[in-house]
Design a protein around this motif. Structure first.
Motif, PDB file in Angstrom:
ATOM      1  N   ASN A 173       0.840  -1.206   0.000  1.00 15.93           N
ATOM      2  CA  ASN A 173       0.000   0.000   0.000  1.00 15.93           C
ATOM      3  C   ASN A 173       0.882   1.265   0.000  1.00 15.93           C
ATOM      4  OD1 ASN A 173       0.819  -0.448   2.654  1.00 15.93           O
ATOM      5  ND2 ASN A 173      -1.104   0.207   3.566  1.00 15.93           N
ATOM      6  N   HIS A 174       2.158   1.100   0.372  1.00 17.48           N
ATOM      7  CA  HIS A 174       3.079   2.258   0.316  1.00 17.48           C
ATOM      8  C   HIS A 174       3.327   2.710  -1.129  1.00 17.48           C
ATOM      9  CE1 HIS A 174       4.415   2.804   4.526  1.00 17.48           C
ATOM     10  NE2 HIS A 174       3.979   1.559   4.627  1.00 17.48           N
ATOM     11  N   ALA A 175       2.882   1.936  -2.086  1.00 12.39           N
ATOM     12  CA  ALA A 175       2.977   2.383  -3.490  1.00 12.39           C
ATOM     13  C   ALA A 175       1.963   3.483  -3.760  1.00 12.39           C
ATOM     14  CB  ALA A 175       2.734   1.208  -4.431  1.00 12.39           C
ATOM     15  N   TYR A 176       0.966   3.612  -2.881  1.00 12.58           N
ATOM     16  CA  TYR A 176      -0.127   4.561  -3.140  1.00 12.58           C
ATOM     17  C   TYR A 176      -0.218   5.675  -2.102  1.00 12.58           C
ATOM     18  CZ  TYR A 176      -1.446   1.129  -6.590  1.00 12.58           C
ATOM     19  OH  TYR A 176      -1.420   0.278  -7.666  1.00 12.58           O
ATOM     20  N   ALA A 177       0.212   5.400  -0.875  1.00 16.47           N
ATOM     21  CA  ALA A 177       0.215   6.413   0.187  1.00 16.47           C
ATOM     22  C   ALA A 177       1.245   5.941   1.199  1.00 16.47           C
ATOM     23  CB  ALA A 177      -1.161   6.504   0.849  1.00 16.47           C
ATOM     24  N   SER A 178       1.893   6.883   1.859  1.00 13.29           N
ATOM     25  CA  SER A 178       2.957   6.434   2.762  1.00 13.29           C
ATOM     26  C   SER A 178       2.958   7.230   4.056  1.00 13.29           C
ATOM     27  CB  SER A 178       4.307   6.511   2.042  1.00 13.29           C
ATOM     28  OG  SER A 178       5.280   5.762   2.733  1.00 13.29           O
ATOM     29  N   ILE A 179       4.003   7.027   4.847  1.00 12.92           N
ATOM     30  CA  ILE A 179       4.153   7.724   6.115  1.00 12.92           C
ATOM     31  C   ILE A 179       5.550   8.341   6.152  1.00 12.92           C
ATOM     32  CG2 ILE A 179       2.536   6.321   7.473  1.00 12.92           C
ATOM     33  CD1 ILE A 179       4.916   4.593   8.351  1.00 12.92           C
ATOM     34  N   PRO A 180       5.736   9.381   6.952  1.00 15.51           N
ATOM     35  CA  PRO A 180       7.096   9.929   7.048  1.00 15.51           C
ATOM     36  C   PRO A 180       8.036   8.859   7.613  1.00 15.51           C
ATOM     37  CG  PRO A 180       5.473  11.361   8.136  1.00 15.51           C
ATOM     38  CD  PRO A 180       4.770  10.086   7.805  1.00 15.51           C
ATOM     39  N   GLY A 181       9.278   8.879   7.176  1.00 10.79           N
ATOM     40  CA  GLY A 181      10.268   7.947   7.727  1.00 10.79           C
ATOM     41  C   GLY A 181      10.296   6.608   7.015  1.00 10.79           C
ATOM     42  N   CYS A 182       9.652   6.535   5.868  1.00  6.58           N
ATOM     43  CA  CYS A 182       9.595   5.258   5.137  1.00  6.58           C
ATOM     44  C   CYS A 182      10.021   5.490   3.692  1.00  6.58           C
ATOM     45  CB  CYS A 182       8.164   4.745   5.215  1.00  6.58           C
ATOM     46  SG  CYS A 182       8.035   3.001   4.960  1.00  6.58           S
ATOM     47  N   PHE A 183      10.956   6.444   3.534  1.00  8.40           N
ATOM     48  CA  PHE A 183      11.284   7.000   2.219  1.00  8.40           C
ATOM     49  C   PHE A 183      11.759   5.972   1.169  1.00  8.40           C
ATOM     50  CE2 PHE A 183      15.024   8.680  -0.148  1.00  8.40           C
ATOM     51  CZ  PHE A 183      14.351   9.397  -1.119  1.00  8.40           C
ATOM     52  N   PRO A 184      12.830   5.220   1.438  1.00 10.09           N
ATOM     53  CA  PRO A 184      13.331   4.382   0.332  1.00 10.09           C
ATOM     54  C   PRO A 184      12.340   3.298  -0.058  1.00 10.09           C
ATOM     55  CG  PRO A 184      14.585   3.964   2.353  1.00 10.09           C
ATOM     56  CD  PRO A 184      13.644   5.083   2.653  1.00 10.09           C
ATOM     57  N   TYR A 185      11.656   2.751   0.949  1.00 10.57           N
ATOM     58  CA  TYR A 185      10.697   1.664   0.703  1.00 10.57           C
ATOM     59  C   TYR A 185       9.577   2.133  -0.206  1.00 10.57           C
ATOM     60  CZ  TYR A 185       7.439  -2.147   2.106  1.00 10.57           C
ATOM     61  OH  TYR A 185       6.575  -3.212   2.143  1.00 10.57           O
ATOM     62  N   ASN A 186       8.988   3.288   0.124  1.00  6.28           N
ATOM     63  CA  ASN A 186       7.832   3.701  -0.692  1.00  6.28           C
ATOM     64  C   ASN A 186       8.253   4.111  -2.100  1.00  6.28           C
ATOM     65  OD1 ASN A 186       7.269   6.661  -1.215  1.00  6.28           O
ATOM     66  ND2 ASN A 186       7.698   6.789   0.972  1.00  6.28           N
ATOM     67  N   VAL A 187       9.502   4.580  -2.246  1.00  3.77           N
ATOM     68  CA  VAL A 187       9.985   4.902  -3.605  1.00  3.77           C
ATOM     69  C   VAL A 187      10.026   3.630  -4.458  1.00  3.77           C
ATOM     70  CG1 VAL A 187      12.002   5.649  -4.933  1.00  3.77           C
ATOM     71  CG2 VAL A 187      11.304   6.947  -2.918  1.00  3.77           C
ATOM     72  N   THR A 188      10.572   2.551  -3.892  1.00  2.00           N
ATOM     73  CA  THR A 188      10.712   1.322  -4.704  1.00  2.00           C
ATOM     74  C   THR A 188       9.362   0.628  -4.888  1.00  2.00           C
ATOM     75  OG1 THR A 188      11.541   0.286  -2.680  1.00  2.00           O
ATOM     76  CG2 THR A 188      13.146   0.796  -4.386  1.00  2.00           C
ATOM     77  N   LYS A 189       8.510   0.642  -3.861  1.00  2.68           N
ATOM     78  CA  LYS A 189       7.207  -0.017  -4.025  1.00  2.68           C
ATOM     79  C   LYS A 189       6.377   0.727  -5.078  1.00  2.68           C
ATOM     80  CE  LYS A 189       7.553  -3.500  -1.117  1.00  2.68           C
ATOM     81  NZ  LYS A 189       7.556  -4.899  -1.535  1.00  2.68           N
ATOM     82  N   THR A 190       6.528   2.042  -5.148  1.00  3.13           N
ATOM     83  CA  THR A 190       5.843   2.801  -6.201  1.00  3.13           C
ATOM     84  C   THR A 190       6.421   2.432  -7.569  1.00  3.13           C
ATOM     85  OG1 THR A 190       5.527   4.599  -4.636  1.00  3.13           O
ATOM     86  CG2 THR A 190       5.164   5.123  -6.951  1.00  3.13           C
ATOM     87  N   ALA A 191       7.743   2.297  -7.629  1.00  5.49           N
ATOM     88  CA  ALA A 191       8.386   1.934  -8.902  1.00  5.49           C
ATOM     89  C   ALA A 191       7.903   0.571  -9.396  1.00  5.49           C
ATOM     90  CB  ALA A 191       9.911   1.925  -8.736  1.00  5.49           C
TER      91      ALA A 191
END
Ligand SMILES: NC(=O)c1ccc[n+]([C@@H]2O[C@H](COP(=O)([O-])OP(=O)(O)OC[C@H]3O[C@@H](n4cnc5c(N)ncnc54)[C@H](O)[C@@H]3O)[C@@H](O)[C@H]2O)c1
Length: 262
Positions: free
Chosen positions: A148-166
């Motif tokens: 779900n971090h591909a669609y919305a995220s939280i502060p402090g989860c930067f690298p993970y949400n970048v790759t899950k979005t990719a």
């Protein structure tokens, strides 16, 4: 009765010794697949034994090999062995991954590279290694575990949400380049009952209160189970989903539908 029937298909699942991967392997076996899995566990680890037992309890064949998905040569050796043993690959669930909790500026170059290798490049490497086998299958399907971090995220989860979005881009691009012989789909689970999330709750002074607060953020009134993610994987691998490709499906118990001030 309408039922998902994947009898005699061969599925490859990464990260099978814990959490979502273990649940996916079990449901695919229940639907009829033989399942080959890899992870970072030794052959005699509890999670490895549980994987083998869960697949074989449905009368299917299993195979496990230690393989680090960030090392393309280990992935290739795992897939070589799968093909020698089973002669075919029909379904791949590229699941192995891990959250990297770091804020943007606090993320070191090393953490950034590790995250890219684990949560993005490994999926592409597995896809290209498996492509010839998926092409030979009648209905090859490559499934990617996003978040779900591909669609919305939280502060402090930067690298993970970048790759899950990719990964949603990877799903789109491979679907249009590899169709129609191979379908490519993504699954973006929300909060799933896994050992990692249990640890997360345990880090609060009152774990049960935090758990109930989190459940309250979900219109479904519960957290997700690994079996539910497995059921999505089985459905998306089946002919019932023959029209599904190029999309990453968000399965988050409605959490993202709820506005923050609700
Ligand atoms: N748990 C959740 O709520 C949740 C939500 C959204 C997405 N996801 C995604 O689902 C996937 C599985 O997460 P989980 O919570 O079940 O994890 P987990 O930690 O419970 O299990 C991870 C599995 O992957 C394996 N693994 C980890 N790194 C590996 C590597 N380098 N090479 C090979 N195997 C490796 C581990 O050995 C283990 O079998 C991940 O991609 C994660 O990002 C999880």
């Amino acid at each position: 009765m309408l039922a998902i029937n994947l009898t005699n298909k061969v599925a490859v699942v990464t990260g099978v010794t814990s959490g979502i991967g273990a649940g996916v392997a079990k449901v695919l076996a229940q639907a009829g697949c033989h399942v080959a899995g890899c992870a970072l566990s030794a052959d005699n680890d509890e999670g490895t034994i549980a994987f083998v037992d869960s697949v074989e309890s449905f009368g299917r064949r299993s195979f496990y090999q230690y393989a680090d998905v960030t090392k393309p040569e280990e992935l290739a050796s795992f897939i070589d062995k799968v093909v020698i043993l089973f002669g075919q690959i029909d379904i791949v669930v590229s699941n192995a991954g891990a959250n990297v909790f770091k804020g943007a500026e606090k993320c070191t170059d090393e953490e950034w590279s590790h995250n890219i290798n684990l949560n993005l490049a490994s999926h592409w490497n597995l896809a290209r290694i498996c492509k010839p086998w998926l092409e030979q299958s009648d209905h090859g399907v490559f499934e990617v575990m996003a978040s779900n971090h591909a669609y919305a995220s939280i502060p402090g989860c930067f690298p993970y949400n970048v790759t899950k979005t990719a990964l949603t881009g990877l799903v789109r691009a491979l679907a249009i380049e590899w169709g129609p012989s191979i379908r490519v789909v993504g699954i973006a689970p929300g909060f799933i009952e896994t050992p990692g999330n249990d640890k997360w709750f345990a880090s609060f002074p009152d774990a049960e209160a935090e758990r109930q607060r989190t459940i309250g953020l979900h219109p479904a009134g519960k957290l997700g189970s690994t079996a539910e993610v497995g059921a999505w994987c089985a459905f998306l691998a089946s002919d019932f989903a023959a029209f599904a490709t190029g999309t990453t499906y968000l399965v988050d118990g409605g959490r993202s539908a709820l506005l923050q001030d609700s």
